[in-house]
Design an enzyme around this catalytic site. Structure first.
Site, short mmCIF file in Angstrom:
data_model
loop_
_atom_site.label_atom_id
_atom_site.label_comp_id
_atom_site.label_asym_id
_atom_site.label_seq_id
_atom_site.Cartn_x
_atom_site.Cartn_y
_atom_site.Cartn_z
N GLU A 160 -4.88 -0.10 -8.12
CA GLU A 160 -3.79 0.64 -8.59
C GLU A 160 -2.48 -0.44 -9.18
O GLU A 160 -2.11 -1.12 -8.49
CB GLU A 160 -3.19 1.50 -7.55
CG GLU A 160 -3.83 2.79 -7.06
CD GLU A 160 -3.22 3.36 -5.90
OE1 GLU A 160 -3.22 4.68 -5.81
OE2 GLU A 160 -2.54 2.75 -4.93
N SER A 167 0.92 -1.22 0.15
CA SER A 167 0.08 -0.14 0.00
C SER A 167 0.82 1.43 -0.08
O SER A 167 0.28 2.36 -0.24
CB SER A 167 -1.01 -0.04 1.31
OG SER A 167 -0.04 0.05 2.61
N ASN A 215 -3.29 6.32 -1.32
CA ASN A 215 -2.87 6.67 0.13
C ASN A 215 -1.84 7.90 0.25
O ASN A 215 -2.01 8.30 1.48
CB ASN A 215 -1.93 5.37 0.54
CG ASN A 215 -2.78 4.23 0.89
OD1 ASN A 215 -3.95 4.47 1.31
ND2 ASN A 215 -2.19 3.03 0.88
N HIS A 243 -2.31 -2.99 -6.31
CA HIS A 243 -2.87 -2.33 -4.91
C HIS A 243 -4.31 -2.33 -5.12
O HIS A 243 -4.92 -1.64 -5.56
CB HIS A 243 -2.27 -0.98 -4.75
CG HIS A 243 -2.74 -0.55 -3.28
ND1 HIS A 243 -2.69 0.64 -3.03
CD2 HIS A 243 -2.93 -1.12 -2.20
CE1 HIS A 243 -3.07 0.96 -1.76
NE2 HIS A 243 -3.28 -0.02 -1.17
#
Length: 653
Positions: free
Chosen positions: A458, A425, A496, A446
């Site tokens: 992702e 992540s 993130n 991800h």
């Protein structure tokens, strides 16, 4: 036999058989799905004029409308024309013209039967409802519904009134208000479809019988229609507004509330409902919400065009049976892949298998489908599945040395061409891959928690990767029904990276004594699906702390956040974090009074928007459209604002 003289058309073909049955086929040129473009509607007008002439001279016994595409019947109006059509000088007349055309089809003295397979959505369903009878293929590919609410509008080709006529007011309004796509059996149960067949090759025969027998669809019965009569209609409309208000605010998404108002005025008279569509529909089409939702639609459609074509995936091996790894494995099995799930022992794998079974029961209808999915998800504590897998996904703890050790032991076991992926992540891929013999093979895939709900994956590109690896990664995401956004390997990647300043900023305010309930309510008032504190609990406080540390955001010793993590109170997954959780729901206290919740929400979201601009400037994503759709899909950022960058450009964030 001599074929009747017919007008030249690009979107339609027509022929008459020996029984005087007319076979009308739509096949939008150069497109994967059929759409009702302005050109197609204009051509249909000329065809219907000819049908009227042939029917008057008894040269045509009926018309059967079919699709020439494998993808389905008609996917709706042509969304690419919506921007031009939103002009007030164009749209009202275009709608009235289409209303008149569909009414002429309905008034033809010969039977008109629609044969439906695959997608029958929006304007396609509205055209089908204007036909006298509908036959549909009862298989898993058939989907029937009105998705217009997702574009900030509602049905505008007469679908509001005709769906109420067929399904009754309550069921029809629910279909339109939710945008839910129905399977063929459910559509038959609601009287939107009259007859089901098992295979597409049976459509022509059944439609032929329907024409020769002059079958006509029946309207909804009295006990369904009574819900739109007299004072009951106002009561029903009030309940609908109440339910709609729980999901969206009128100032954010006006379409559901405009539809309910139309129903409140005319819901007892389906013809009046159709006539009222134009005045209610036109302002919605040109609204900021609809304009932004169209932008989101095109951006999400563009994601589907990524990925290497023709790559097949049958077997997936997932390493790590925690919440993320287990849920990724279950999702892949749900989508038809054979999946082996590896962890240290069965004690760690069993809970993931149990969660997978719950997912299958929730998403699949039939016992044999559930049983087949359960069999596709296999425990594999020794890693036997690695050498057979087309895709290997690592989803263990977010620790660099652990990930490096896992990949070091895998490299020589892979079959040629297999995807090697990490679900990291926040850690850059170059660091994970630095000890591999072929570091170019490692890509990032991800996923986001909860895996079954969030559509984004992702696809992370390192400096080692080539287009081939990234193309296969995007293709795999599409194969399991996810939307891939390619991002550069950088700390936190896209989602993130932008989420952390937003969530940590809110956590800091809670640490200073502000109400977590107030902050969450403010973010929702702004347009977020949930507030930042509830989101932190959902992500997991341990994951949040790990990502925050990776991105250089310290979590102070002795802070409430730090103490919760040390106490094992990690949020939703442990039953307590900032909130206590019961049956998957945060238990919240009263929201303190505040003069302007939406303004407070904008203040809370500002760090997210600021960081999105930074990420774009650093080239983590290729353009602002990808940044916006990635943040919308990964964080739930208000779609009606078009994404964080579009919202800032419009002065809304």
């Amino acid at each position: 036999m001599i074929q009747p003289q017919m007008p030249e058309t690009r979107n339609w073909s027509f022929h008459r058989d020996v029984e005087n049955l007319g076979w009308l086929t739509i096949n939008t040129p150069g497109a994967p799905v059929n759409t009702l473009s302005r050109e197609a509607i204009t051509e249909l007008e000329t065809l219907v004029s000819r049908f009227e002439e042939l029917a008057a001279s008894d040269e045509l016994a009926g018309v059967i409308l079919l699709s020439g595409k494998d993808s389905g019947f008609i996917a709706g109006a042509d969304v690419s024309e919506f921007d031009a059509m939103s002009d007030f000088s164009v749209l009202p007349e275009a709608l009235r013209r289409t209303h008149a055309l569909f009414a002429r089809i309905e008034k033809l003295k010969i039977p008109v039967v629609a044969g439906i397979h695959g997608f029958c959505l929006g304007g396609g369903l509205e055209l089908a409802l204007a036909c006298h009878y509908r036959v549909a293929v009862n298989d898993d590919k058939t989907r029937i519904g009105f998705p217009e609410v997702g574009l900030g509008i509602f049905p505008g080709f007469g679908g509001t009134g005709r769906s109420i006529r067929q399904a009754g007011p309550v069921d029809a309004m629910q279909i339109m208000l939710t945008g839910k796509m129905l399977r063929a059996g459910a559509a038959r149960g609601l009287n939107l479809v009259d007859k089901l067949v098992r295979h597409r090759d049976m459509l022509r025969w059944e439609a032929r019988k329907a024409v020769l027998q002059k079958r006509k669809s029946t309207e909804a019965g009295f006990f369904k229609r009574i819900m739109a009569m007299g004072p009951l209609r106002g009561y029903v409309a009030g309940k609908m507004k109440e339910q709609a208000g729980k999901k969206a605010r009128p100032e954010h998404y006006p379409a559901p509330f405009a539809l309910i108002e139309l129903f409140e005025k005319h819901g007892n008279d389906w013809r009046a409902m159709i006539a009222g569509e134009v005045d209610a529909f036109v302002p919605l089409m040109s609204s900021t919400t609809a304009t932004n939702l169209r932008r989101v639609f095109f951006a999400s459609e563009a994601l589907k065009k990524q990925g290497t074509k023709g790559v097949k995936f049958a077997r997936v091996h997932v390493i790590g049976a925690g919440v993320m790894g287990g849920d990724i494995a279950a999702w892949c099995a749900l989508r038809g892949m054979s999946v082996t799930l590896q962890d240290l022992d069965m004690e760690r794998i069993t809970p993931a298998l149990d969660r997978g079974k719950k997912l299958f029961k929730k998403r699949l209808r039939k016992k044999y489908e559930i049983d087949a999915a359960v069999l596709r998800l296999e425990a594999d504590p020794t890693g036997k599945g690695v050498s057979r897998a087309d895709v290997i996904i690592e989803a263990v703890v977010e620790k660099l040395e652990v990930k490096q050790a896992i990949f070091g032991g895998l490299e020589d076991k892979l079959k040629p061409g297999a995807i090697l992926a990490t679900n990291t992540s926040s850690i850059e891929l170059e660091r994970i891959a630095e000890k591999l013999k072929q570091p170019e093979r490692l890509i990032g895939l991800h996923f986001f928690n909860p895996v079954a709900q969030l559509p984004l994956v992702e696809v992370i590109r390192s400096t080692f990767n080539t287009d081939a690896e990234i193309g296969k990664g995007a293709a795999f995401a599409l194969a399991i029904g996810k939307s891939p956004v390619v991002v550069k390997s950088a700390p936190g990647f896209l989602v993130n990276r932008v989420l952390m300043p937003y969530m940590l900023g809110a956590v800091e305010r809670v640490e200073r004594g502000e109400s977590k309930e107030l902050l969450d309510a403010a973010a929702v008032a702004f347009g977020m699906p949930m507030g930042p504190i509830e989101l932190m609990d959902t992500v997991g406080l341990d994951v949040g702390k790990s990502v925050a540390t990776e991105l250089g955001h310290g979590v102070p010793d002795g802070s409430q956040f730090d103490q919760l993590v040390k106490a094992g109170k990690l949020g939703r997954k442990t039953g307590e974090g900032f909130y206590k959780w019961v049956e998957g729901k945060a238990q919240k206290g009263e929201v303190p009074a505040h003069s302007d919740l939406a303004a407070l929400g904008r203040e809370l979201v500002k760090p997210l928007v600021d960081m999105t601009e930074v990420v774009l400037a650093e080239g983590v994503v290729a353009n602002d459209g990808l940044a916006d759709i990635g943040v919308i899909m990964g964080t739930g950022f208000a779609p009606f604002l078009g994404g964080p960058l579009k919202a800032r450009k419009d002065g809304k964030a």
